[in-house]
Design an enzyme around this catalytic site. Structure first.
Site, PDB file in Angstrom:
ATOM      1  N   GLU A 174       0.771  -1.238  -0.146  1.00  0.00           N
ATOM      2  CA  GLU A 174       0.011  -0.051   0.011  1.00  0.00           C
ATOM      3  C   GLU A 174       0.874   1.050   0.008  1.00  0.00           C
ATOM      4  OE1 GLU A 174      -1.668   3.399   1.900  1.00  0.00           O
ATOM      5  OE2 GLU A 174      -0.595   2.184   2.829  1.00  0.00           O
TER       6      GLU A 174
ATOM      7  N   GLN B 181      -4.449   5.640  16.643  1.00  0.00           N
ATOM      8  CA  GLN B 181      -4.276   4.027  16.391  1.00  0.00           C
ATOM      9  C   GLN B 181      -2.490   3.646  16.477  1.00  0.00           C
ATOM     10  OE1 GLN B 181      -5.366   3.601  12.147  1.00  0.00           O
ATOM     11  NE2 GLN B 181      -7.528   4.197  12.638  1.00  0.00           N
TER      12      GLN B 181
ATOM     13  N   TYR C 273     -12.376  -0.905   5.732  1.00  0.00           N
ATOM     14  CA  TYR C 273     -11.661  -0.178   6.557  1.00  0.00           C
ATOM     15  C   TYR C 273     -11.538  -0.492   8.012  1.00  0.00           C
ATOM     16  CZ  TYR C 273     -12.647   3.117   2.840  1.00  0.00           C
ATOM     17  OH  TYR C 273     -12.582   3.877   1.542  1.00  0.00           O
ATOM     18  N   LEU C 274     -12.519  -1.119   8.558  1.00  0.00           N
ATOM     19  CA  LEU C 274     -12.402  -1.870   9.665  1.00  0.00           C
ATOM     20  C   LEU C 274     -11.173  -3.118   9.774  1.00  0.00           C
ATOM     21  CD1 LEU C 274     -13.049  -2.284  12.857  1.00  0.00           C
ATOM     22  CD2 LEU C 274     -14.867  -3.668  11.889  1.00  0.00           C
ATOM     23  N   ALA C 275     -11.415  -3.641   8.555  1.00  0.00           N
ATOM     24  CA  ALA C 275     -10.416  -5.250   8.338  1.00  0.00           C
ATOM     25  C   ALA C 275      -9.062  -4.550   8.602  1.00  0.00           C
ATOM     26  CB  ALA C 275     -10.696  -5.604   6.975  1.00  0.00           C
ATOM     27  N   ASP C 276      -8.693  -3.604   7.957  1.00  0.00           N
ATOM     28  CA  ASP C 276      -7.286  -2.937   8.238  1.00  0.00           C
ATOM     29  C   ASP C 276      -6.805  -2.719   9.630  1.00  0.00           C
ATOM     30  OD1 ASP C 276      -7.710  -2.601   5.388  1.00  0.00           O
ATOM     31  OD2 ASP C 276      -7.720  -0.350   5.394  1.00  0.00           O
ATOM     32  N   GLN C 277      -7.791  -2.389  10.359  1.00  0.00           N
ATOM     33  CA  GLN C 277      -7.606  -1.860  11.731  1.00  0.00           C
ATOM     34  C   GLN C 277      -7.420  -3.134  12.861  1.00  0.00           C
ATOM     35  OE1 GLN C 277      -9.737   1.578  12.948  1.00  0.00           O
ATOM     36  NE2 GLN C 277      -9.967   2.365  10.820  1.00  0.00           N
TER      37      GLN C 277
ATOM     38  N   HIS D  21      -4.565  -2.381   1.451  1.00  0.00           N
ATOM     39  CA  HIS D  21      -4.313  -1.919   2.845  1.00  0.00           C
ATOM     40  C   HIS D  21      -4.162  -3.102   3.786  1.00  0.00           C
ATOM     41  CE1 HIS D  21      -5.091   2.392   1.515  1.00  0.00           C
ATOM     42  NE2 HIS D  21      -4.429   2.824   2.722  1.00  0.00           N
TER      43      HIS D  21
END
Length: 337
Positions: free
Chosen positions: A10, A100, A282-286, A307
């Site tokens: 990424e 984060q 987006y949640l999966a990245d975190q 990402h």
């Protein structure tokens, strides 16, 4: 020392933030070269510098190459020290992205912490405060640590000036199974705006009503923020389930109509509703960081983004953990062992 090519995968600031967090927890020093080399403005941006500064401040870590525009960074971690910390990103740099970086090291520390973060709370290319509060932090709380976040003042792009306060009570991270959403509980659509004509927000909601015609009328609402916290506008689409809340957002942009933003956002939340995966993109990245630091667990998601794949590569590099991706009933299963 771990060496990372910042131009691979990424190739963005996520590599810097995740590396700092993992370095503090594992004790592994690292060096990143060619930071954001493929971006229009390569090198560290202001919010990346603040994130690394925050990681160093909570731990006494040593950094070289820490400057806006720097293409290379070396980070030698110290020991995370809980306490009260105040970090200002400057302009609209994302407070959420700084959070984060330091959240998990502090959530695994030996005492409670309180953070005050100033900067952007609602800006493009970063999760808005509501996503952090309602989507991400509830999962962290289910894993053991208890984290609460409060929005004191909105900070829209490009002005910024927002403020969030975060309280962290640490605990070991327990593996979690996040493969089912549970019962559907409700939906909402909020047009949040400040120092802009209300007509823009009304048009945004009108298009959302048209595209999400099966949503109840009372799900749609306008929320005007005091003018001194703007200008700015964001559409927040929320789908609540027993085990997860997904939030899709669209930020007002010059040259992009309210109707176009609403149409894109409605399609994204409808796509999530039509699927069965637990985590949106987006949640999966975190989730990669807390799951790898819990040494186990699994979650389902939609098609893995670059990402997500990069986050997995960084986590593997620092921890040596097995992180597998497989298909399961149309979803993608991410499992950590």
């Amino acid at each position: 020392m771990i060496t990372i090519d910042g131009s691979e995968g990424e190739g963005g600031g996520q590599m810097v933030r995740n590396s700092c967090a993992l370095s503090l927890v594992t004790g592994e020093p690292f060096r990143i070269t060619s930071i954001r080399a493929k971006r229009s403005k390569p090198g560290l941006m202001r919010q990346h510098v603040t994130a690394v500064e925050a990681a160093a401040a909570i731990s006494g870590s040593e950094c070289t190459g820490l400057a806006v525009g720097s293409p290379e960074l070396t980070f030698r971690p110290g020991r995370t020290v809980p306490g009260e910390y105040h970090f200002a990103v400057g302009t609209a740099g994302s407070t959420g992205l700084v959070l984060q970086t330091v959240l998990l090291p502090l959530a695994l520390a030996n005492g409670p912490s309180r953070l005050v973060l100033e900067g952007g709370t609602h800006n493009m290319l970063a999760p808005p405060f509501e996503f952090i509060e309602r989507t991400f932090l509830p999962i962290i709380n289910r894993m053991g640590p208890q984290v609460s976040a409060r929005l004191v003042r909105h900070g829209f792009f490009p002005r910024g000036g927002g403020r969030i306060e975060v309280d962290i009570t640490p605990a070991p991270l327990a593996p979690l199974d996040c493969t089912t959403r549970g019962q559907a509980l409700g939906v909402s659509a909020t047009a949040l705006f400040s120092a802009l004509p209300g007509e823009i927000a009304e048009r945004m909601l009108a298009r959302t009503r048209r595209d999400l015609a099966d949503w109840p009328e009372d799900a749609f609402r306008l929320h005007q923020v005091p003018a001194d916290q703007g200008p700015g506008i964001i559409l927040l689409l929320e789908a609540r389930y027993a085990n997860i809340t997904e939030i899709v957002s669209a930020f007002g942009q010059l040259g992009v109509t309210a109707e176009r933003l609403a149409k894109t956002s409605a399609a994204r939340i409808q796509g999530y509703a039509d699927a069965s995966a637990f985590a949106g993109p987006y949640l999966a990245d975190q989730l990669v960081l807390p799951f790898v630091l819990a040494s186990g667990g699994a979650f389902t998601t939609v098609k893995p983004s670059q990402h997500l794949l990069t986050a997995i590569d960084i986590a593997r590099t620092f921890t040596g953990r097995r992180i597998e991706i497989s298909r399961e009933s149309g979803d993608h299963l991410i499992s950590v062992g």
